[in-house]
Design a protein around this motif. Structure first.
Motif, PDB file in Angstrom:
ATOM      1  N   ASP A 184      -6.490  -8.808  17.460  1.00 23.15           N
ATOM      2  CA  ASP A 184      -7.861  -8.890  17.961  1.00 23.15           C
ATOM      3  C   ASP A 184      -8.659  -9.957  17.218  1.00 23.15           C
ATOM      4  OD1 ASP A 184      -7.438  -6.935  19.850  1.00 23.15           O
ATOM      5  OD2 ASP A 184      -8.259  -5.311  18.641  1.00 23.15           O
ATOM      6  N   ASP A 258     -19.290  -3.330  20.097  1.00 26.28           N
ATOM      7  CA  ASP A 258     -19.518  -3.613  21.519  1.00 26.28           C
ATOM      8  C   ASP A 258     -20.088  -5.012  21.743  1.00 26.28           C
ATOM      9  OD1 ASP A 258     -18.693  -1.031  21.851  1.00 26.28           O
ATOM     10  OD2 ASP A 258     -20.696  -0.206  22.108  1.00 26.28           O
ATOM     11  N   ALA A 261     -17.511  -7.841  21.110  1.00 23.09           N
ATOM     12  CA  ALA A 261     -16.479  -7.824  22.153  1.00 23.09           C
ATOM     13  C   ALA A 261     -16.991  -8.468  23.429  1.00 23.09           C
ATOM     14  CB  ALA A 261     -16.029  -6.388  22.412  1.00 23.09           C
ATOM     15  N   LEU A 266     -13.596 -10.020  24.329  1.00 21.70           N
ATOM     16  CA  LEU A 266     -12.507  -9.292  23.685  1.00 21.70           C
ATOM     17  C   LEU A 266     -12.270  -7.939  24.338  1.00 21.70           C
ATOM     18  CD1 LEU A 266     -13.569  -9.911  19.978  1.00 21.70           C
ATOM     19  CD2 LEU A 266     -12.031 -11.300  21.386  1.00 21.70           C
ATOM     20  N   SER A 267     -11.020  -7.540  24.377  1.00 15.26           N
ATOM     21  CA  SER A 267     -10.634  -6.187  24.743  1.00 15.26           C
ATOM     22  C   SER A 267      -9.944  -5.593  23.524  1.00 15.26           C
ATOM     23  CB  SER A 267      -9.691  -6.203  25.953  1.00 15.26           C
ATOM     24  OG  SER A 267      -9.305  -4.886  26.298  1.00 15.26           O
ATOM     25  N   LEU A 268     -10.714  -4.902  22.696  1.00 19.09           N
ATOM     26  CA  LEU A 268     -10.230  -4.457  21.394  1.00 19.09           C
ATOM     27  C   LEU A 268      -9.217  -3.319  21.537  1.00 19.09           C
ATOM     28  CD1 LEU A 268     -13.644  -4.523  19.499  1.00 19.09           C
ATOM     29  CD2 LEU A 268     -11.795  -6.200  19.329  1.00 19.09           C
TER      30      LEU A 268
END
Length: 283
Positions: A184, A258, A261, A266-268
């Protein structure tokens, strides 16, 4: 008229983060220069060693459109090592970089230039230097983890060394962590290199929060006895410098991830989906 190929410089390019980032950058239409202390075979267009004393490194920084600054010291027994490895290297980058370049940095949650903890103090002083560059992006992380395929030292602290062996926890075992997967962090850096997000300081932490007392069971995949070690005794028991012990025993609470992201696309990943780790006897 053709558009010039973007030039990206990565300092500390042979670090785990640098080694993960370089192959990603190699897939982009850009020229990548890796700055390292000692000569390395790395996937970059140019590798410059002894970079803190190299005129060629200064030129590369001056001509870069993006600099990813990954140099720093985590484990040391005296302030001079933190100042030299974290603060002085950052000062050299800031003094050399094109003021119009984007400058990316991986810092630590709670970085504070006046803190008693040398690691947090050094990160804070580095951040102050970086903010003199208008388009600087600072990602403050919590503990860095790699998952079962390539665990990091933080995860290995919680892995049993033998059946029924206890796992040591420092201080109050109610303190909480938001570990962030290296993948990430690499996504965030790559997207920032490509122009996503705005200048600023962001808490780049994982989407899951854990009490430290729950970490051994998650990382080993079963109930584990815990050995609680007072902070004042930890350095003599483990051999870790007090600076590192204090970090492990007193993590700073980060903000929720949040915003970062959303800003950096980003898609954590939840770290618990990458555990339990493989036991060393089964590797």
């Amino acid at each position: 008229m053709s558009t010039p190929t973007p030039a990206v410089v990565v300092t500390g390019a042979n670090s785990p983060t640098g080694r993960g980032l370089l192959p990603r950058l190699a897939k982009q239409d850009m020229r990548v220069t890796a700055l390292v202390r000692t000569a390395q075979d790395l996937p970059a267009d140019e590798v410059i060693d002894d970079w803190t004393r190299s005129r060629r490194a200064v030129d590369a920084l001056a001509n870069a459109s993006v600099v990813v600054h990954l140099c720093g010291v985590f484990v040391a027994t005296e302030w001079d090592s933190y100042e030299a490895g974290t603060v002085a290297t950052t000062r050299r980058v800031v003094e050399s970089v094109n003021p119009a370049a984007r400058l990316l940095y991986v810092s630590y949650v709670g970085a504070d230039p006046a803190h008693d903890n040398w690691y947090i103090k050094a990160k804070g002083q580095a951040e102050d230097l970086l903010r003199t560059v208008p388009d600087s992006v600072i990602f403050r992380i919590h503990a860095l983890v790699g998952g079962r395929e390539a665990p990091f030292p933080f995860e290995l602290l919680f892995r049993q060394t033998a059946a029924d062996a206890p796992v040591r926890v420092f201080g109050d075992d109610t303190h909480r962590w938001r570990p962030i997967l290296l993948s990430d962090v690499l996504d965030a850096l790559t997207n920032a290199v490509l122009g996503q997000g705005k200048a600023g300081t962001y808490d780049l932490v994982g989407p899951s929060e854990f009490a430290v007392a729950d970490m051994p069971e998650l990382i080993n995949g079963h109930r584990v006895p815990i050995e609680r070690t007072p902070v004042r005794q930890a350095a003599s028991v483990t051999g870790l410098p007090q600076t590192v012990v204090d970090l492990l025993a007193h993590p700073y609470p980060p903000s929720a991830p949040d915003a970062v992201a959303a800003d950096f696309g980003l898609s954590l990943t939840r770290p618990e989906t990458t555990w339990p780790l493989v036991h060393p006897s089964h590797a």
